[in-house]
Design a protein around this motif. Structure first.
Motif, mmCIF file in Angstrom:
data_model
loop_
_atom_site.group_PDB
_atom_site.id
_atom_site.type_symbol
_atom_site.label_atom_id
_atom_site.label_comp_id
_atom_site.label_asym_id
_atom_site.label_seq_id
_atom_site.Cartn_x
_atom_site.Cartn_y
_atom_site.Cartn_z
ATOM 1 N N GLN A 21 -17.086 5.426 53.180
ATOM 2 C CA GLN A 21 -16.428 6.730 53.263
ATOM 3 C C GLN A 21 -15.694 6.849 54.575
ATOM 4 O OE1 GLN A 21 -19.492 9.692 52.859
ATOM 5 N NE2 GLN A 21 -19.044 9.936 50.681
ATOM 6 N N ALA A 52 -35.188 13.854 40.636
ATOM 7 C CA ALA A 52 -34.439 15.074 40.934
ATOM 8 C C ALA A 52 -32.935 14.795 40.865
ATOM 9 C CB ALA A 52 -34.812 15.579 42.320
ATOM 10 N N SER A 53 -32.184 15.851 40.784
ATOM 11 C CA SER A 53 -30.734 15.744 40.799
ATOM 12 C C SER A 53 -30.289 15.073 42.100
ATOM 13 C CB SER A 53 -30.152 17.154 40.681
ATOM 14 O OG SER A 53 -28.768 17.097 40.776
ATOM 15 N N GLY A 54 -29.400 14.104 42.000
ATOM 16 C CA GLY A 54 -28.915 13.408 43.187
ATOM 17 C C GLY A 54 -29.769 12.219 43.598
ATOM 18 N N GLY A 56 -30.065 9.417 42.041
ATOM 19 C CA GLY A 56 -29.412 8.135 41.770
ATOM 20 C C GLY A 56 -29.527 7.638 40.347
ATOM 21 N N LYS A 57 -29.899 8.522 39.433
ATOM 22 C CA LYS A 57 -30.127 8.101 38.042
ATOM 23 C C LYS A 57 -28.821 7.665 37.366
ATOM 24 C CE LYS A 57 -31.879 12.160 36.942
ATOM 25 N NZ LYS A 57 -31.616 12.852 38.208
ATOM 26 N N SER A 58 -27.780 8.460 37.542
ATOM 27 C CA SER A 58 -26.508 8.110 36.888
ATOM 28 C C SER A 58 -25.927 6.831 37.492
ATOM 29 C CB SER A 58 -25.489 9.241 37.017
ATOM 30 O OG SER A 58 -25.893 10.342 36.237
ATOM 31 N N LEU A 59 -26.073 6.675 38.809
ATOM 32 C CA LEU A 59 -25.541 5.455 39.439
ATOM 33 C C LEU A 59 -26.235 4.219 38.864
ATOM 34 C CD1 LEU A 59 -25.098 6.398 43.219
ATOM 35 C CD2 LEU A 59 -23.299 6.020 41.519
HETATM 36 N N1 LIG Z 1 -18.499 7.957 43.963
HETATM 37 C C1 LIG Z 1 -19.430 8.348 44.854
HETATM 38 N N2 LIG Z 1 -19.163 8.321 46.187
HETATM 39 C C2 LIG Z 1 -20.097 8.701 47.084
HETATM 40 N N3 LIG Z 1 -21.321 9.120 46.752
HETATM 41 C C3 LIG Z 1 -21.653 9.158 45.450
HETATM 42 C C4 LIG Z 1 -20.724 8.770 44.427
HETATM 43 N N4 LIG Z 1 -21.335 8.912 43.216
HETATM 44 C C5 LIG Z 1 -22.571 9.372 43.488
HETATM 45 N N5 LIG Z 1 -22.771 9.522 44.816
HETATM 46 C C6 LIG Z 1 -23.993 10.019 45.460
HETATM 47 O O1 LIG Z 1 -25.093 9.254 45.025
HETATM 48 C C7 LIG Z 1 -26.229 10.071 44.836
HETATM 49 C C8 LIG Z 1 -26.803 9.847 43.481
HETATM 50 O O2 LIG Z 1 -25.900 10.316 42.496
HETATM 51 P P1 LIG Z 1 -26.249 10.319 40.945
HETATM 52 O O3 LIG Z 1 -26.598 8.933 40.534
HETATM 53 O O4 LIG Z 1 -25.106 10.952 40.241
HETATM 54 O O5 LIG Z 1 -27.536 11.240 40.894
HETATM 55 P P2 LIG Z 1 -28.329 11.805 39.616
HETATM 56 O O6 LIG Z 1 -27.680 11.264 38.389
HETATM 57 O O7 LIG Z 1 -29.746 11.353 39.795
HETATM 58 O O8 LIG Z 1 -28.229 13.291 39.709
HETATM 59 C C9 LIG Z 1 -25.792 11.507 45.084
HETATM 60 O O9 LIG Z 1 -26.212 11.857 46.375
HETATM 61 C C10 LIG Z 1 -24.303 11.442 45.000
HETATM 62 O O10 LIG Z 1 -23.714 12.368 45.872
#
Ligand SMILES: Nc1ncnc2c1ncn2[C@@H]1O[C@H](COP(=O)(O)OP(=O)(O)O)[C@@H](O)[C@H]1O
Ligand SMILES: [Mg+2]
Length: 272
Positions: A21, A52-54, A56-59
């Motif tokens: 970033q 919890a939200s944030g 890292g589940k979606s990542l």
């Molecule tokens: N493209 C991105 N750039 C920077 N940070 C990201 C990006 N995508 C996700 N994040 C960060 O990674 C963390 C995990 O995101 P995410 O996997 O979406 O969480 P969850 O699905 O568990 O709610 C969050 O803190 C989010 O802000």
């Protein structure tokens, strides 16, 4: 559950994901939302990924699917059916052997009729008939296929997303929070569909923050916190006071649920 086979379908180990970033315009720094994640899913098994939200589940889901943003820095090991998941392999498998039910209905193409979107990847000779059958199965009308996403309600769009994940030959289903704000009947229908995938031999990754619903169908539960796997336990360990759970974090998470003794203090600090 009793007759789960134990052949590893997906193995994720030491997964780390960072993003570079820019701060103050020119200085670059790297943030690491995923630090050390691991998860394993066997054929015919449903693994709930909760956190919890944030956290890292979606990542995690996006890493396995090979759809991380281009500025993501990734390391770790991911094996699918014993072989490394290379970008080329992910692309070949995605939407075919590995299907994805995304968290957001924005994954649908706003400019394409929803029926057409469900037909993508199906045998062209029978795609139309299969799509119409899937629509009926998911409680959508035959004519709904002619509509564009903006013409459908949120609940209907979720069902369309589900229909896009049903493919012959699917071995791994990744469902990213498929049940937000859904009414109870639709919820049990979705859980039933996911269970059906597993009964047909597929592995299922069910990402959710709704542990109680997940436990209705999950064989194992992976608990994620701040981008790391805290614990993986049998679903059956989530009972009573949680004394069979391995970590204090998961025990407290479990006890914080309204169904249990509702540890409010924990809920405030951790479940946000
Ligand atoms: N493209 C991105 N750039 C920077 N940070 C990201 C990006 N995508 C996700 N994040 C960060 O990674 C963390 C995990 O995101 P995410 O996997 O979406 O969480 P969850 O699905 O568990 O709610 C969050 O803190 C989010 O802000
Ligand atoms: Mg998410």
């Amino acid at each position: 559950m009793s007759n789960v086979q134990t052949k590893p379908l997906l193995q994720v180990d030491h997964l780390s994901i960072g993003f570079s970033q820019y701060v103050k315009g020119t200085q670059k720094r790297i943030i690491h939302p995923i630090a050390d994640m691991h998860v394993e899913i066997n054929e015919g098994e449903i693994v709930a990924v909760v956190g919890a939200s944030g956290s890292g589940k979606s990542l995690l889901a996006h890493a396995v699917l090979g759809i991380l943003p281009s500025n993501a820095i990734f390391s770790g090991k991911m094996l699918y059916r014993g072989e490394e998941l290379t970008p080329a392999r992910m692309e070949k498998l995605r939407g075919r052997e590995i299907s994805f039910i995304p968290q957001s209905v924005n994954y649908l193409d706003p400019l394409m009729r929803v029926g057409r979107q469900v037909q993508i990847g199906l045998d062209p000779r029978t795609a139309r008939a299969q799509q119409e059958k899937l629509f009926l199965q998911y409680g959508l009308q035959k004519n709904d296929g002619r509509l564009f996403p903006f013409e459908l309600s949120g609940g209907m769009l979720r069902r369309v997303l589900f229909a896009t994940s049903v493919r012959e030959g699917v071995r791994l289903v990744i469902a990213d929070e498929p049940t937000p704000g859904i009414h109870p009947q639709a919820l049990s229908e979705i859980l039933r569909q996911l269970k059906q995938f597993a009964e047909d031999g597929a592995g299922v990754m069910l990402i959710t923050h709704d542990i109680i619903s997940a436990l209705e169908i999950a064989d194992r539960v992976a608990v994620i916190k701040d981008g790391a796997t805290v614990e993986i336990s049998e679903a059956s360990a989530f009972e009573g006071n949680g004394e069979r759970l391995k970590t204090e974090y998961t025990q407290r998470l479990w006890r914080a649920l309204p169904q249990n003794d509702f540890d409010l203090e924990f809920k405030r600090e951790a479940v946000r």
